[in-house]
Design an enzyme around this catalytic site. Structure first.
Site, mmCIF file in Angstrom:
data_model
loop_
_atom_site.group_PDB
_atom_site.id
_atom_site.type_symbol
_atom_site.label_atom_id
_atom_site.label_comp_id
_atom_site.label_asym_id
_atom_site.label_seq_id
_atom_site.Cartn_x
_atom_site.Cartn_y
_atom_site.Cartn_z
ATOM 1 N N GLU A 18 -27.557 73.916 40.461
ATOM 2 C CA GLU A 18 -26.249 73.484 39.958
ATOM 3 C C GLU A 18 -26.002 71.995 40.159
ATOM 4 O O GLU A 18 -24.874 71.537 40.250
ATOM 5 C CB GLU A 18 -25.135 74.333 40.591
ATOM 6 C CG GLU A 18 -25.241 75.790 40.172
ATOM 7 C CD GLU A 18 -24.608 76.777 41.141
ATOM 8 O OE1 GLU A 18 -24.543 77.962 40.799
ATOM 9 O OE2 GLU A 18 -24.197 76.352 42.240
ATOM 10 N N ASP A 39 -25.871 79.592 48.956
ATOM 11 C CA ASP A 39 -24.424 79.749 48.922
ATOM 12 C C ASP A 39 -23.945 80.218 50.286
ATOM 13 O O ASP A 39 -24.572 81.070 50.919
ATOM 14 C CB ASP A 39 -24.013 80.829 47.912
ATOM 15 C CG ASP A 39 -23.872 80.302 46.499
ATOM 16 O OD1 ASP A 39 -24.089 79.100 46.283
ATOM 17 O OD2 ASP A 39 -23.556 81.115 45.619
ATOM 18 N N HIS A 63 -21.815 75.470 49.399
ATOM 19 C CA HIS A 63 -23.268 75.445 49.584
ATOM 20 C C HIS A 63 -23.633 74.903 50.959
ATOM 21 O O HIS A 63 -22.851 74.201 51.601
ATOM 22 C CB HIS A 63 -23.943 74.569 48.529
ATOM 23 C CG HIS A 63 -23.906 75.123 47.144
ATOM 24 N ND1 HIS A 63 -23.931 74.327 46.014
ATOM 25 C CD2 HIS A 63 -23.836 76.401 46.690
ATOM 26 C CE1 HIS A 63 -23.894 75.092 44.935
ATOM 27 N NE2 HIS A 63 -23.838 76.344 45.320
#
Length: 596
Positions: free
Chosen positions: A343, A367, A534
């Protein structure tokens, strides 16, 4: 196949060692020459035998050609260091010297001084005087001296000195190695994630790096136009077909893909890995095929791929590409991990860079999914958490991609699960990691373009350091970290908890070391203080190294669970108050970004 060191455009960093000496002739200097040079040589021997560059090569030490008693010899030493690409310096002495006349004045090089703690000659007195000169000039330096007095003829390096020497060099080498490199941002902001709002000023002013921004259409162009090594792609496909183990299909029948479609997606996913790597490092094979511009790459030591949603709603996701790039092996065998953030979370990428450059190991992008309190685990599964995990566990699980080293299939000398430095990874290690990873068809509701997610479960009792860089308006970058361990749950308990999230993604159950003080009195309180969605798992307990590195870069540490005795920062920090956390913030604010 080129190695990573051939891919980056830079001269290898060296450590410069500066043996300084009392300049008085007619007996004083002459009596100290051998002892002073012996200190420099013993430090060089220790460091070169223990410290490696991220690519696995040993760090070379350059010792000044003569001892340094004043400005003329300092200048000659500095000229030598410029020729030898010295990126950090260590000054050593067993005696009194002339402080301001013998220090390293380069504002960008991390610097430390080791003053021998002996009573025959006052090396620690020079240490204090030289550090005072550094602090008066605004040049933070680290002070190193043994706790116990040594005899003048004692040539061994005490354990406490050795620890600080190596910590300084590990961290300083990271600072010097980042300078002049690039972060490759492929795409833009993913789903509004703050870390993928790439801050060019942060990279330039704090890290000395540049940002190369490339639209995701460049990746599409390379795939569609065949701008990759076709022979290597064939090798990658053959390797994957022989070694990939496929996992469960969770999609409803109407969204399941045919075998031919899955083969097409596998090929495109591997092509993505090739093209992303070539964009970062370059590839001379592309020039052979006439793609001279593309062959050069962007000199990037880390990158990020936006993916969601503008790519993944139509094209296969990057889970295979990211997982394999971040691993310490691929179809060519063991190699240095190629850091690629999911991402396009550039701040997590920086945390991966820090962890990898300190350890040489693969990093696990994750995550911060949820924290399971012992009460919640018992309510859902009937299982009572115990031992290190008694106060809760954190579910670390990325949306389909993590370095395969996280499977814990590598083994140490005792046969226990581990993650090795990439230069120690064997083909057998790589094969075990591949065998322990399932490739599950991507969940259609998240990834409409298809793909395969890497799925593994990290074994328990492996030491990790969880870390993250965040940007705070008005403060700038801050570092948070938590040392802890992976946790192994009974299989049925893991399945019940894992399936509540996504059973096709890679999982590490993590618990931090608790200190009995907030926020480290339980896992939930710690997670509530985490600054983003994260984090990065670095193998081993490297929090002390990260804190030293952060001080060099003037990044304050807002969260950690280390005792004060492990904190090693420049001596100037002690002038900013008596509370360690406050010292750090005030000093970092005062000195400002290293490259501003």
């Amino acid at each position: 196949m080129k190695t990573l060191t051939e891919s980056w455009i830079s001269q290898p960093i060296t450590l410069g060692i500066r043996p300084v000496i009392d300049g008085r002739r007619m007996g004083v200097r002459e009596s100290l020459e051998a002892q002073t040079m012996a200190m420099a040589e013993s430090a060089a021997e220790l460091i070169s035998s223990c410290i490696r560059h991220p690519d696995g090569s040993s760090l070379r030490c350059v010792i000044a050609e003569t001892t340094i008693a004043g400005r003329a010899e300092s200048a000659r030493c500095d000229a030598l260091f410029r020729r030898e690409n010295v990126g950090l310096t260590l000054t050593v002495t067993p005696c009194w010297c002339y402080g301001d006349e013998t220090i390293d004045n380069d504002p960008l090089r991390p610097k430390a001084i080791w003053g021998f703690n002996g009573t025959e000659r006052p090396g620690v007195v020079y240490l204090a005087a030289a550090l005072a000169a550094h602090n008066q000039q605004g040049l933070p330096a680290f002070g190193i001296s043994g706790r116990d007095v040594q005899d003048a003829d004692d040539t061994h390096i005490p354990a406490d000195v050795e620890e600080k020497l190596l910590r300084f060099v590990r961290a300083g080498l990271v600072v010097a190695s980042l300078r002049g490199k690039s972060y490759l941002s492929v795409g833009s902001v993913s789903m509004g994630i703050a870390g993928s709002i790439v801050d060019h000023h942060f990279f330039a002013e704090t890290l000395g790096m540049q940002v190369q921004s490339v639209d995701m259409t460049e990746l599409r162009r390379r795939i569609d136009c065949g701008i990759y090594d076709e022979k290597e792609l064939a090798l990658a496909i053959s390797w994957a077909e022989a070694g990939f183990v496929y996992g469960e299909e969770v999609n409803p029948p109407e969204f399941q893909r045919s075998d031919s479609d899955k083969r097409r997606i596998l090929q495109e996913s591997l092509t993505m890995a090739l093209c992303l790597r070539d964009m970062m490092q370059g590839n001379p094979q592309l020039a052979v095929r006439g793609f001279n511009e593309e062959a050069t790459g962007y000199n990037a030591i880390a990158g990020g791929f936006q993916g969601q949603r503008h790519w993944t709603d139509h094209y296969p996701n990057a889970d295979i590409a990211e997982a394999l790039l971040n691993s310490s092996f691929d179809w060519n065998g063991p190699r240095q991990p190629i850091l690629m953030a999911t991402e396009n979370d550039s701040l997590n990428a920086v945390s991966m860079l820090f962890g990898h450059y300190l350890t040489g190991k693969a990093q696990i992008f994750a995550d911060m999914r949820t924290c399971w309190s012992p009460q919640a685990v018992f309510r859902v599964t009937g299982h009572q958490l115990a031992g290190r995990a008694a106060q809760g566990i954190i579910h670390l699980i990325n949306s389909g991609s993590a370095a395969l080293d996280g499977s814990g299939a590598q083994r140490d000398e005792q046969g226990l699960p581990t993650i090795k430095p990439h230069w120690q990874v064997t083909p057998e290690d790589a094969q075990r990691c591949l065998a322990q990873t399932l490739w599950c068809p991507a969940v259609h509701e998240y990834f409409r373009g298809g793909g395969f997610s890497s799925n593994f479960l990290t074994p328990g009792d492996m030491p990790f350091t969880l870390s993250r860089i965040n940007l705070i308006k008005g403060i700038g970058p801050v570092l948070q970290l938590a040392e802890g361990w992976s946790v192994e749950l009974p299989e049925d308990v893991h399945q019940q908890l894992d399936q509540r999230t996504n059973s096709t993604w890679p999982t590490t159950w993590f618990t931090p070391r608790l200190t009995g003080q907030e926020p480290f009195n339980d896992a939930s309180t710690m997670m509530n203080c985490w600054g983003a969605n994260h984090g990065v798992l670095t193998p081993g307990h490297v929090g002390a190294d990260l804190i030293t590195l952060a001080a060099m870069l003037r990044i304050p540490v807002c969260l950690h669970n280390l005792p004060d005795v492990q904190l090693f920062r420049p001596s100037a920090w002690s002038a900013f108050g008596m509370d360690k956390a406050g010292q750090d913030y005030r000093a970092c604010q005062h000195y400002g970004p290293l490259y501003k």
